[in-house]
Design a protein around this motif. Structure first.
Motif, PDB file in Angstrom:
ATOM      1  N   GLN A   3       0.726  -1.285   0.019  1.00 46.56           N
ATOM      2  CA  GLN A   3       0.120  -0.135  -0.147  1.00 46.56           C
ATOM      3  C   GLN A   3       0.623   1.007  -0.198  1.00 46.56           C
ATOM      4  O   GLN A   3       1.755   1.819   0.054  1.00 46.56           O
ATOM      5  CB  GLN A   3      -1.105  -0.274   1.166  1.00 46.56           C
ATOM      6  N   LEU A   4       0.961   2.180  -0.802  1.00 49.29           N
ATOM      7  CA  LEU A   4       1.224   3.337  -1.708  1.00 49.29           C
ATOM      8  C   LEU A   4       0.805   4.946  -0.927  1.00 49.29           C
ATOM      9  O   LEU A   4      -0.345   4.845  -0.828  1.00 49.29           O
ATOM     10  CB  LEU A   4       1.724   3.545  -2.667  1.00 49.29           C
ATOM     11  N   THR A   5       1.389   6.125  -0.040  1.00 50.63           N
ATOM     12  CA  THR A   5       0.113   6.770   0.542  1.00 50.63           C
ATOM     13  C   THR A   5       1.774   7.859  -0.118  1.00 50.63           C
ATOM     14  O   THR A   5       2.350   7.910   0.791  1.00 50.63           O
ATOM     15  CB  THR A   5       0.029   7.110   1.874  1.00 50.63           C
ATOM     16  N   GLU A   6       1.135   9.058  -0.834  1.00 51.30           N
ATOM     17  CA  GLU A   6       1.785   9.740  -1.209  1.00 51.30           C
ATOM     18  C   GLU A   6       1.404  11.718  -0.730  1.00 51.30           C
ATOM     19  O   GLU A   6       0.433  11.629   0.181  1.00 51.30           O
ATOM     20  CB  GLU A   6       1.626  10.613  -2.620  1.00 51.30           C
ATOM     21  N   SER A   7       2.287  12.182  -0.044  1.00 55.75           N
ATOM     22  CA  SER A   7       2.209  12.842   0.652  1.00 55.75           C
ATOM     23  C   SER A   7       2.801  14.511  -0.755  1.00 55.75           C
ATOM     24  O   SER A   7       4.121  14.665  -0.715  1.00 55.75           O
ATOM     25  CB  SER A   7       2.176  12.900   1.859  1.00 55.75           C
ATOM     26  N   GLY A   8       2.896  16.032   0.336  1.00 58.96           N
ATOM     27  CA  GLY A   8       3.642  16.675   0.082  1.00 58.96           C
ATOM     28  C   GLY A   8       3.082  17.093  -1.851  1.00 58.96           C
ATOM     29  O   GLY A   8       4.101  18.865  -1.991  1.00 58.96           O
ATOM     30  N   GLY A   9       1.751  17.611  -1.898  1.00 53.55           N
ATOM     31  CA  GLY A   9       1.761  18.229  -3.119  1.00 53.55           C
ATOM     32  C   GLY A   9       1.660  19.462  -2.819  1.00 53.55           C
ATOM     33  O   GLY A   9       1.609  20.281  -1.327  1.00 53.55           O
ATOM     34  N   GLY A  10       1.011  20.491  -3.231  1.00 52.91           N
ATOM     35  CA  GLY A  10       0.835  21.544  -3.183  1.00 52.91           C
ATOM     36  C   GLY A  10       0.754  22.775  -4.653  1.00 52.91           C
ATOM     37  O   GLY A  10       1.488  22.516  -4.969  1.00 52.91           O
ATOM     38  N   SER A  11       1.019  24.194  -4.290  1.00 52.31           N
ATOM     39  CA  SER A  11       0.597  25.070  -5.066  1.00 52.31           C
ATOM     40  C   SER A  11       1.426  25.946  -5.047  1.00 52.31           C
ATOM     41  O   SER A  11       2.667  26.256  -3.712  1.00 52.31           O
ATOM     42  CB  SER A  11      -0.210  25.912  -5.397  1.00 52.31           C
ATOM     43  N   VAL A  12       2.790  25.788  -6.266  1.00 49.26           N
ATOM     44  CA  VAL A  12       3.934  27.152  -6.117  1.00 49.26           C
ATOM     45  C   VAL A  12       4.502  27.327  -7.162  1.00 49.26           C
ATOM     46  O   VAL A  12       3.601  27.649  -8.260  1.00 49.26           O
ATOM     47  CB  VAL A  12       4.979  25.600  -6.249  1.00 49.26           C
TER      48      VAL A  12
END
Length: 117
Positions: A3-12
Protein backbone atom coordinates in the motif's frame (compact mmCIF):
# COMPACT_ATOMS: atom_id res chain seq x y z
CA UNK A 1 -0.08 -6.31 -0.99
CA UNK A 2 1.93 -3.12 -0.93
CA UNK A 3 0.00 0.00 0.00
CA UNK A 4 1.30 3.43 -0.97
CA UNK A 5 0.55 6.86 0.43
CA UNK A 6 1.75 10.02 -1.28
CA UNK A 7 2.14 13.42 0.33
CA UNK A 8 3.82 16.75 -0.24
CA UNK A 9 1.86 18.20 -3.12
CA UNK A 10 0.77 21.80 -3.21
CA UNK A 11 0.86 25.03 -5.13
CA UNK A 12 4.04 26.86 -6.07
CA UNK A 13 5.13 29.54 -8.47
CA UNK A 14 7.23 28.73 -11.51
CA UNK A 15 10.85 28.27 -10.58
CA UNK A 16 9.96 27.00 -7.13
CA UNK A 17 10.47 23.63 -5.51
CA UNK A 18 8.42 20.91 -3.90
CA UNK A 19 9.24 17.55 -2.40
CA UNK A 20 6.86 14.63 -2.70
CA UNK A 21 7.00 11.56 -0.49
CA UNK A 22 5.62 8.07 -0.93
CA UNK A 23 5.44 5.70 2.02
CA UNK A 24 5.10 1.98 1.34
CA UNK A 25 3.69 -0.61 3.69
CA UNK A 26 2.59 -4.22 3.56
CA UNK A 27 5.18 -5.90 1.41
CA UNK A 28 8.43 -5.84 -0.48
CA UNK A 29 9.10 -4.63 -4.00
CA UNK A 30 11.79 -4.19 -6.61
CA UNK A 31 11.39 -0.53 -7.43
CA UNK A 32 9.21 2.48 -6.81
CA UNK A 33 8.23 4.93 -9.49
CA UNK A 34 6.60 8.30 -9.83
CA UNK A 35 4.14 9.10 -12.57
CA UNK A 36 1.97 12.11 -13.28
CA UNK A 37 -1.24 12.86 -15.09
CA UNK A 38 -2.38 16.28 -16.17
CA UNK A 39 -6.02 17.00 -17.06
CA UNK A 40 -6.87 15.65 -20.49
CA UNK A 41 -3.51 13.94 -20.86
CA UNK A 42 -2.27 10.42 -20.49
CA UNK A 43 -0.30 9.35 -17.46
CA UNK A 44 3.42 9.79 -18.01
CA UNK A 45 6.51 8.36 -16.41
CA UNK A 46 8.49 10.73 -14.18
CA UNK A 47 11.13 8.71 -12.37
CA UNK A 48 11.98 5.35 -10.85
CA UNK A 49 14.39 4.04 -8.24
CA UNK A 50 15.30 0.44 -7.52
CA UNK A 51 14.92 -0.33 -3.86
CA UNK A 52 17.97 -2.47 -3.35
CA UNK A 53 20.57 -0.75 -5.52
CA UNK A 54 19.15 2.75 -5.66
CA UNK A 55 19.50 2.94 -9.43
CA UNK A 56 17.52 5.81 -10.88
CA UNK A 57 16.03 6.77 -14.21
CA UNK A 58 14.13 9.91 -15.23
CA UNK A 59 11.72 10.98 -17.89
CA UNK A 60 13.16 13.39 -20.42
CA UNK A 61 10.89 16.25 -19.33
CA UNK A 62 12.17 16.21 -15.73
CA UNK A 63 15.78 15.14 -16.17
CA UNK A 64 18.11 17.58 -14.46
CA UNK A 65 15.33 19.18 -12.42
CA UNK A 66 13.88 16.31 -10.38
CA UNK A 67 15.74 13.96 -8.07
CA UNK A 68 14.37 10.71 -6.70
CA UNK A 69 15.76 9.12 -3.55
CA UNK A 70 14.78 6.46 -1.07
CA UNK A 71 15.04 5.71 2.61
CA UNK A 72 14.91 1.93 2.92
CA UNK A 73 14.53 2.06 6.69
CA UNK A 74 11.48 4.30 6.51
CA UNK A 75 10.26 2.57 3.32
CA UNK A 76 9.86 5.98 1.75
CA UNK A 77 10.76 7.41 -1.63
CA UNK A 78 11.04 11.13 -2.16
CA UNK A 79 10.86 13.19 -5.31
CA UNK A 80 12.64 16.52 -5.04
CA UNK A 81 11.29 18.80 -7.74
CA UNK A 82 13.23 21.96 -8.56
CA UNK A 83 12.83 24.64 -11.21
CA UNK A 84 9.17 23.79 -11.52
CA UNK A 85 7.31 24.85 -14.62
CA UNK A 86 3.57 25.33 -15.23
CA UNK A 87 3.66 22.25 -17.44
CA UNK A 88 4.64 20.20 -14.38
CA UNK A 89 1.13 20.75 -13.05
CA UNK A 90 -0.48 17.34 -12.60
CA UNK A 91 -1.57 14.74 -10.11
CA UNK A 92 1.50 12.79 -9.11
CA UNK A 93 1.22 9.09 -8.28
CA UNK A 94 3.67 6.56 -6.93
CA UNK A 95 3.58 2.88 -7.75
CA UNK A 96 5.81 -0.16 -7.28
CA UNK A 97 7.21 -2.96 -9.34
CA UNK A 98 7.09 -6.16 -7.39
CA UNK A 99 9.86 -7.60 -9.56
CA UNK A 100 12.12 -6.32 -12.32
CA UNK A 101 9.88 -7.76 -15.04
CA UNK A 102 6.50 -6.79 -13.59
CA UNK A 103 4.48 -3.74 -14.44
CA UNK A 104 3.99 -0.86 -12.05
CA UNK A 105 1.07 -1.53 -9.75
CA UNK A 106 -0.39 -0.77 -6.31
CA UNK A 107 -0.97 2.86 -7.15
CA UNK A 108 -1.27 5.48 -4.45
CA UNK A 109 -4.15 7.94 -4.33
CA UNK A 110 -2.10 10.74 -5.88
CA UNK A 111 -1.11 14.20 -4.78
CA UNK A 112 -1.83 17.41 -6.69
CA UNK A 113 1.01 19.66 -7.80
CA UNK A 114 0.07 23.04 -9.24
CA UNK A 115 2.67 25.39 -10.69
CA UNK A 116 1.56 28.90 -11.55
CA UNK A 117 3.33 31.25 -13.95
Amino acid sequence: QVQLTESGGGSVQAGGSLTLSCVASGGTFYSMGWFRQAPGKEREFVSRITWRGGMTIYGDLVKGRFTISRDSVKNTASLQMNSLKPEDTAVYFCAVQVSSYSRFDNWGQGTQVTVSS
